[in-house]
Design a protein around this motif. Sequence first.
Motif, PDB file in Angstrom:
ATOM      1  N   SER A   1      18.758  -1.780 -39.648  1.00 40.73           N
ATOM      2  CA  SER A   1      17.922  -2.992 -39.613  1.00 40.73           C
ATOM      3  C   SER A   1      18.015  -3.753 -40.934  1.00 40.73           C
ATOM      4  CB  SER A   1      16.471  -2.636 -39.289  1.00 40.73           C
ATOM      5  OG  SER A   1      15.938  -1.918 -40.375  1.00 40.73           O
ATOM      6  N   LYS A   2      18.473  -3.089 -41.995  1.00 39.06           N
ATOM      7  CA  LYS A   2      18.667  -3.752 -43.300  1.00 39.06           C
ATOM      8  C   LYS A   2      20.151  -3.769 -43.652  1.00 39.06           C
ATOM      9  CE  LYS A   2      14.307  -4.502 -44.002  1.00 39.06           C
ATOM     10  NZ  LYS A   2      13.822  -5.889 -43.807  1.00 39.06           N
TER      11      LYS A   2
ATOM     12  N   ALA B   1      25.454  -3.759 -46.982  1.00 40.42           N
ATOM     13  CA  ALA B   1      25.303  -5.165 -47.408  1.00 40.42           C
ATOM     14  C   ALA B   1      24.754  -5.286 -48.821  1.00 40.42           C
ATOM     15  CB  ALA B   1      24.411  -5.922 -46.424  1.00 40.42           C
TER      16      ALA B   1
HETATM   17  N1  COA Z   1      18.989  -5.929 -49.288  1.00 44.07           N
HETATM   18  C1  COA Z   1      17.895  -5.903 -48.529  1.00 44.07           C
HETATM   19  N2  COA Z   1      17.877  -6.339 -47.244  1.00 44.07           N
HETATM   20  C2  COA Z   1      19.017  -6.817 -46.759  1.00 44.07           C
HETATM   21  C3  COA Z   1      20.207  -6.888 -47.495  1.00 44.07           C
HETATM   22  C4  COA Z   1      20.164  -6.400 -48.835  1.00 44.07           C
HETATM   23  N3  COA Z   1      21.239  -6.373 -49.619  1.00 44.07           N
HETATM   24  N4  COA Z   1      21.183  -7.429 -46.729  1.00 44.07           N
HETATM   25  C5  COA Z   1      20.619  -7.681 -45.536  1.00 44.07           C
HETATM   26  N5  COA Z   1      19.320  -7.334 -45.541  1.00 44.07           N
HETATM   27  C6  COA Z   1      18.336  -7.439 -44.467  1.00 44.07           C
HETATM   28  C7  COA Z   1      17.884  -8.874 -44.253  1.00 44.07           C
HETATM   29  O1  COA Z   1      16.840  -9.203 -45.157  1.00 44.07           O
HETATM   30  C8  COA Z   1      17.408  -8.788 -42.816  1.00 44.07           C
HETATM   31  O2  COA Z   1      16.158  -8.144 -42.785  1.00 44.07           O
HETATM   32  P1  COA Z   1      14.958  -8.724 -41.846  1.00 44.07           P
HETATM   33  O3  COA Z   1      15.523  -8.641 -40.454  1.00 44.07           O
HETATM   34  O4  COA Z   1      13.846  -7.786 -42.097  1.00 44.07           O
HETATM   35  O5  COA Z   1      14.746 -10.126 -42.285  1.00 44.07           O
HETATM   36  C9  COA Z   1      18.410  -7.841 -42.172  1.00 44.07           C
HETATM   37  O6  COA Z   1      18.975  -7.073 -43.235  1.00 44.07           O
HETATM   38  C10 COA Z   1      19.539  -8.537 -41.454  1.00 44.07           C
HETATM   39  O7  COA Z   1      20.165  -9.439 -42.363  1.00 44.07           O
HETATM   40  P2  COA Z   1      20.414 -11.000 -42.056  1.00 44.07           P
HETATM   41  O8  COA Z   1      20.550 -11.702 -43.347  1.00 44.07           O
HETATM   42  O9  COA Z   1      19.361 -11.508 -41.117  1.00 44.07           O
HETATM   43  O10 COA Z   1      21.802 -10.926 -41.268  1.00 44.07           O
HETATM   44  P3  COA Z   1      22.908 -12.077 -41.151  1.00 44.07           P
HETATM   45  O11 COA Z   1      23.859 -11.617 -40.130  1.00 44.07           O
HETATM   46  O12 COA Z   1      22.265 -13.405 -40.995  1.00 44.07           O
HETATM   47  O13 COA Z   1      23.634 -12.094 -42.596  1.00 44.07           O
HETATM   48  C11 COA Z   1      24.634 -11.081 -44.528  1.00 44.07           C
HETATM   49  C12 COA Z   1      24.378 -10.976 -43.024  1.00 44.07           C
HETATM   50  C13 COA Z   1      25.284  -9.767 -44.974  1.00 44.07           C
HETATM   51  C14 COA Z   1      25.581 -12.257 -44.815  1.00 44.07           C
HETATM   52  C15 COA Z   1      23.310 -11.293 -45.274  1.00 44.07           C
HETATM   53  O14 COA Z   1      22.380 -10.311 -44.823  1.00 44.07           O
HETATM   54  C16 COA Z   1      23.387 -11.201 -46.749  1.00 44.07           C
HETATM   55  O15 COA Z   1      23.844 -12.125 -47.399  1.00 44.07           O
HETATM   56  N6  COA Z   1      22.903 -10.078 -47.346  1.00 44.07           N
HETATM   57  C17 COA Z   1      22.795  -9.916 -48.768  1.00 44.07           C
HETATM   58  C18 COA Z   1      24.137  -9.612 -49.405  1.00 44.07           C
HETATM   59  C19 COA Z   1      23.994  -9.486 -50.902  1.00 44.07           C
HETATM   60  O16 COA Z   1      23.638 -10.404 -51.597  1.00 44.07           O
HETATM   61  N7  COA Z   1      24.270  -8.269 -51.424  1.00 44.07           N
HETATM   62  C20 COA Z   1      24.183  -7.974 -52.802  1.00 44.07           C
HETATM   63  C21 COA Z   1      22.838  -7.433 -53.126  1.00 44.07           C
HETATM   64  S1  COA Z   1      22.645  -7.064 -54.868  1.00 44.07           S
END
Ligand code: COA
Length: 260
Positions: free
Chosen positions: A23-24, A64
């Motif tokens: 989920s994350k 992610a």
């Molecule tokens: N830390 C915490 N939570 C994260 C996460 C991270 N690195 N990456 C994704 N999630 C969570 C989102 O907050 C979301 O949670 P929610 O449903 O409770 O809101 C869930 O995972 C799904 O992610 P979401 O962003 O809705 O999926 P998406 O398909 O729209 O986008 C990504 C996918 C990978 C492009 C996007 O999640 C993203 O950019 N993640 C962060 C990547 C990042 O910056 N990593 C470096 C961290 S230091």
Amino acid sequence: MSFENLAVVTRGGIHTITIKRPSKLNALNRQTLQELYGAIIDASGDDKVRVIVITGSGDKAFVAGADIAEIREQSPTEARSFSQFGQNLMSMIQSLDKPVIAAINGYALGGGMELALACHLRVASSKARLGLPEIKLGIMPGFGGTQRLVRLVGSTLALELALSGEPISAERAHELGLLNQVVEPAQLEEAVKAFAAPLVKAAPEAVRGILQATLQGADINLEAGLALETARFALCCATEDMQEGTAAFLEKRAPEFKGR
Ligand code: COA
């Protein structure tokens, strides 16, 4: 050791660790990092484990990144220990004397890419995207990403990835030498097995010597690296497995290594 955020299974000498926070998108929070540390220690001390595979649960993400919600709550002191813990974990993975394969089934971003970079071999689904997006959060890589990427691809590309924060496709990562193979998503498990299965049967002293001489050798001068290679080569030649491997070649049969 039992885990909440990991699934671990050993089959035929291949130990698969699946990071399970779908989920994350399998983001690495402190608990998951600690569990991963424990799982790697367990696997490294288990003689039945010959190869370790690390992958992510679900069909969207390998990992992610580090957990952004946790990063946001950290004091600078906590951030320092978080970075050091992550770095220690990645360094432990890289210096293991058993091969570690990253099965990159989707997003490998930030800490996920850093985890993949610490593994010895990287096989990815064509859907995977790899990157260091930390700059977009006002931070920078903290689990070894600035150090391992530059060593693998040089500063031109390492800086492009870290300064743009833009992920790249698996195909581009393969072209850059960051991945060993890219396959269709449904073929990932088989492709990883094709790398792992011969290593399960290989002579362990040879595997250990190759990992140590190659990886430690890359960070020391050539003379010291060559001395390390000689020492490991001589150790291989002290094993029954060397006798078996060379005899099998001369007798035109497959070797049966015993790890002695
Ligand atoms: N830390 C915490 N939570 C994260 C996460 C991270 N690195 N990456 C994704 N999630 C969570 C989102 O907050 C979301 O949670 P929610 O449903 O409770 O809101 C869930 O995972 C799904 O992610 P979401 O962003 O809705 O999926 P998406 O398909 O729209 O986008 C990504 C996918 C990978 C492009 C996007 O999640 C993203 O950019 N993640 C962060 C990547 C990042 O910056 N990593 C470096 C961290 S230091």
